[in-house]
Motif scaffolding. Structure first.
Motif, PDB file in Angstrom:
ATOM      1  N   ILE A  21       0.655  -1.224  -0.009  1.00 15.36           N
ATOM      2  CA  ILE A  21       0.038   0.030   0.030  1.00 15.36           C
ATOM      3  C   ILE A  21       0.918   1.384   0.080  1.00 15.36           C
ATOM      4  N   VAL A  22       1.781   1.265   1.062  1.00 11.43           N
ATOM      5  CA  VAL A  22       2.874   2.490   0.960  1.00 11.43           C
ATOM      6  C   VAL A  22       3.610   2.713  -0.345  1.00 11.43           C
ATOM      7  N   GLN A  23       3.945   1.494  -0.939  1.00 10.26           N
ATOM      8  CA  GLN A  23       4.801   1.706  -2.088  1.00 10.26           C
ATOM      9  C   GLN A  23       4.109   2.123  -3.171  1.00 10.26           C
ATOM     10  N   SER A  24       2.670   2.005  -3.483  1.00 11.54           N
ATOM     11  CA  SER A  24       1.927   2.270  -4.492  1.00 11.54           C
ATOM     12  C   SER A  24       1.584   3.841  -4.586  1.00 11.54           C
ATOM     13  N   GLN A  25       2.074   4.429  -3.424  1.00 11.43           N
ATOM     14  CA  GLN A  25       2.033   6.045  -3.357  1.00 11.43           C
ATOM     15  C   GLN A  25       3.177   6.569  -4.097  1.00 11.43           C
ATOM     16  N   PRO A  26       2.763   7.657  -4.981  1.00  7.39           N
ATOM     17  CA  PRO A  26       3.702   8.279  -5.627  1.00  7.39           C
ATOM     18  C   PRO A  26       4.960   9.229  -4.810  1.00  7.39           C
ATOM     19  N   ASP A  27       4.157   9.394  -3.638  1.00  5.04           N
ATOM     20  CA  ASP A  27       5.048  10.245  -2.729  1.00  5.04           C
ATOM     21  C   ASP A  27       5.736   9.684  -1.423  1.00  5.04           C
ATOM     22  N   MET A  28       5.600   8.393  -1.598  1.00  6.43           N
ATOM     23  CA  MET A  28       6.007   7.400  -0.503  1.00  6.43           C
ATOM     24  C   MET A  28       7.032   6.272  -0.891  1.00  6.43           C
ATOM     25  N   ARG A  29       7.835   5.812  -0.222  1.00 11.50           N
ATOM     26  CA  ARG A  29       8.661   4.685  -0.600  1.00 11.50           C
ATOM     27  C   ARG A  29       8.978   3.942   0.832  1.00 11.50           C
ATOM     28  N   VAL A  30       9.168   2.489   0.513  1.00 11.99           N
ATOM     29  CA  VAL A  30       9.428   1.815   1.554  1.00 11.99           C
ATOM     30  C   VAL A  30      10.673   1.556   1.549  1.00 11.99           C
ATOM     31  N   VAL A  31      11.566   1.953   2.492  1.00 12.32           N
ATOM     32  CA  VAL A  31      13.009   1.952   2.591  1.00 12.32           C
ATOM     33  C   VAL A  31      13.366   0.421   3.417  1.00 12.32           C
ATOM     34  N   ALA A  32      12.566  -0.074   4.079  1.00 14.67           N
ATOM     35  CA  ALA A  32      12.763  -1.488   5.078  1.00 14.67           C
ATOM     36  C   ALA A  32      11.651  -1.883   5.365  1.00 14.67           C
ATOM     37  N   GLU A  33      11.754  -3.296   5.410  1.00 11.51           N
ATOM     38  CA  GLU A  33      10.831  -4.231   6.072  1.00 11.51           C
ATOM     39  C   GLU A  33      11.377  -4.920   7.069  1.00 11.51           C
ATOM     40  N   THR A  34      10.827  -4.839   8.358  1.00 10.63           N
ATOM     41  CA  THR A  34      11.589  -5.601   9.513  1.00 10.63           C
ATOM     42  C   THR A  34      10.423  -6.299  10.212  1.00 10.63           C
ATOM     43  N   GLY A  35      11.140  -7.339  10.921  1.00  9.98           N
ATOM     44  CA  GLY A  35      10.280  -8.233  11.772  1.00  9.98           C
ATOM     45  C   GLY A  35      10.385  -8.444  13.242  1.00  9.98           C
ATOM     46  N   ASP A  36      11.360  -7.435  13.775  1.00 18.34           N
ATOM     47  CA  ASP A  36      11.472  -7.592  15.333  1.00 18.34           C
ATOM     48  C   ASP A  36      12.011  -6.115  15.658  1.00 18.34           C
ATOM     49  N   GLY A  37      12.097  -5.577  16.960  1.00 16.33           N
ATOM     50  CA  GLY A  37      12.639  -4.674  17.345  1.00 16.33           C
ATOM     51  C   GLY A  37      14.045  -4.316  17.136  1.00 16.33           C
ATOM     52  N   PRO A  38      14.853  -4.974  17.395  1.00 15.06           N
ATOM     53  CA  PRO A  38      16.409  -4.771  17.107  1.00 15.06           C
ATOM     54  C   PRO A  38      16.625  -4.471  15.623  1.00 15.06           C
ATOM     55  N   GLN A  39      16.065  -5.258  14.601  1.00 10.52           N
ATOM     56  CA  GLN A  39      15.931  -4.765  13.184  1.00 10.52           C
ATOM     57  C   GLN A  39      15.367  -3.447  12.960  1.00 10.52           C
ATOM     58  N   THR A  40      14.362  -3.206  13.696  1.00  9.27           N
ATOM     59  CA  THR A  40      13.626  -1.808  13.220  1.00  9.27           C
ATOM     60  C   THR A  40      14.535  -0.714  13.618  1.00  9.27           C
ATOM     61  N   ILE A  41      15.167  -0.754  15.025  1.00 13.03           N
ATOM     62  CA  ILE A  41      15.799   0.217  15.378  1.00 13.03           C
ATOM     63  C   ILE A  41      17.254   0.344  14.509  1.00 13.03           C
ATOM     64  N   GLU A  42      17.704  -0.676  14.171  1.00  9.66           N
ATOM     65  CA  GLU A  42      18.883  -0.889  13.227  1.00  9.66           C
ATOM     66  C   GLU A  42      18.503   0.145  11.970  1.00  9.66           C
ATOM     67  N   ALA A  43      17.460  -0.581  11.317  1.00  5.17           N
ATOM     68  CA  ALA A  43      17.079   0.154  10.166  1.00  5.17           C
ATOM     69  C   ALA A  43      16.923   1.638  10.212  1.00  5.17           C
ATOM     70  N   ALA A  44      16.019   1.999  11.296  1.00  9.18           N
ATOM     71  CA  ALA A  44      15.949   3.492  11.551  1.00  9.18           C
ATOM     72  C   ALA A  44      17.159   4.120  11.888  1.00  9.18           C
ATOM     73  N   ARG A  45      18.174   3.746  12.402  1.00  8.51           N
ATOM     74  CA  ARG A  45      19.119   4.425  12.528  1.00  8.51           C
ATOM     75  C   ARG A  45      20.279   4.611  11.290  1.00  8.51           C
ATOM     76  N   ARG A  46      20.129   3.570  10.370  1.00  7.52           N
ATOM     77  CA  ARG A  46      20.949   3.516   9.161  1.00  7.52           C
ATOM     78  C   ARG A  46      20.102   4.235   8.208  1.00  7.52           C
ATOM     79  N   LEU A  47      19.081   4.307   8.185  1.00  6.59           N
ATOM     80  CA  LEU A  47      18.266   4.691   7.008  1.00  6.59           C
ATOM     81  C   LEU A  47      17.684   6.279   7.115  1.00  6.59           C
TER      82      LEU A  47
END
Length: 226
Positions: A21-47
């Motif tokens: 749904i997010v990726q279908s929007q012209p003004d949005m892009r998904v930069v990562a999909e994560t499945g747990d807390g540590p992955q999410t924190i790492e992705a937020a820091r990095r991206l």
């Protein structure tokens, strides 16, 4: 401007569905999909995403702790995904710094609208969650009013603005109540957030309750979503 989004949910089908749904929007892009807390924190820091869509129930490190660390360590806005009638952790999520939340059965249009609202710096409450959210959760926690040391720094008009924010009023409604322009209201809101060190309007609602400006279950409880 393109809004970058991290989608975090331990259920792959749910995560993929939101990402599509997010990726279908012209003004949005998904930069990562994560499945747990540590992955999410790492992705937020990095991206450095603009928004993190975060399931409130995550394996291992739960969504609340994940939200707290993301908000502390990055500038991302966190929108929690929850089933309101089953979760009693919404208040904790808001205290952790989340900008709001959406029900997991949200319509696609409401999801993308919510992301845009959060990315723009506004608070986000699902349409189904109005007075019941604040009244029920604050009352159930039985938290005593805890005055903020900085409350005395607010001008009289800013204190009025904080109280009306706590009632759930929008900027136009506050402007009408105070008989000032919406621009003036925005100035007052910004001053309140800055002086009290609050992230957004949701945090202002919490502050209004915890300082005793508004009493849970009162006749003038929060009545509107933003």
């Amino acid at each position: 401007m393109t809004i970058s989004v991290v989608v975090a949910d331990d259920q792959e089908l749910v995560r993929s569905g939101f990402a599509l749904i997010v990726q279908s929007q012209p003004d949005m892009r998904v930069v990562a999909e994560t499945g747990d807390g540590p992955q999410t924190i790492e992705a937020a820091r990095r991206l450095s995403p603009d928004v993190v869509l975060l399931d409130i129930r995550m394996p291992g490190m739960d969504g609340i702790e994940t939200a707290r660390l993301v908000c502390e360590q990055t500038t991302a806005k966190v929108v929690m995904l929850t089933s309101f009638h089953q979760d009693d952790y919404v208040y904790d999520a808001l205290q952790a710094g989340a900008s709001g939340f959406l029900l997991k059965d949200v319509r696609a249009d409401d999801l993308v609208h919510g992301i845009r609202v959060a990315a723009g710096g506004d608070a986000l409450l699902a349409p189904a969650v109005t007075r019941r959210l604040i009244d029920d959760i604050v009352r159930s926690r039985a938290r005593p009013a805890t005055p903020l040391a900085d409350l005395g720094r607010l001008t009289g008009r800013e204190l009025e603005t904080l109280t009306l924010l706590g009632h759930g009023l929008s900027n136009p409604e506050i402007a009408a109540r105070l008989q000032v322009s919406e621009h003036t209201v925005k100035t007052h809101v910004s001053a309140v957030l800055s002086k009290l060190g609050l992230r957004d309007r949701v945090q202002a609602v919490i502050a209004a309750y915890e300082t005793g400006l508004i009493q849970p279950g009162g006749a003038n409880g929060a009545t509107a979503a933003w």
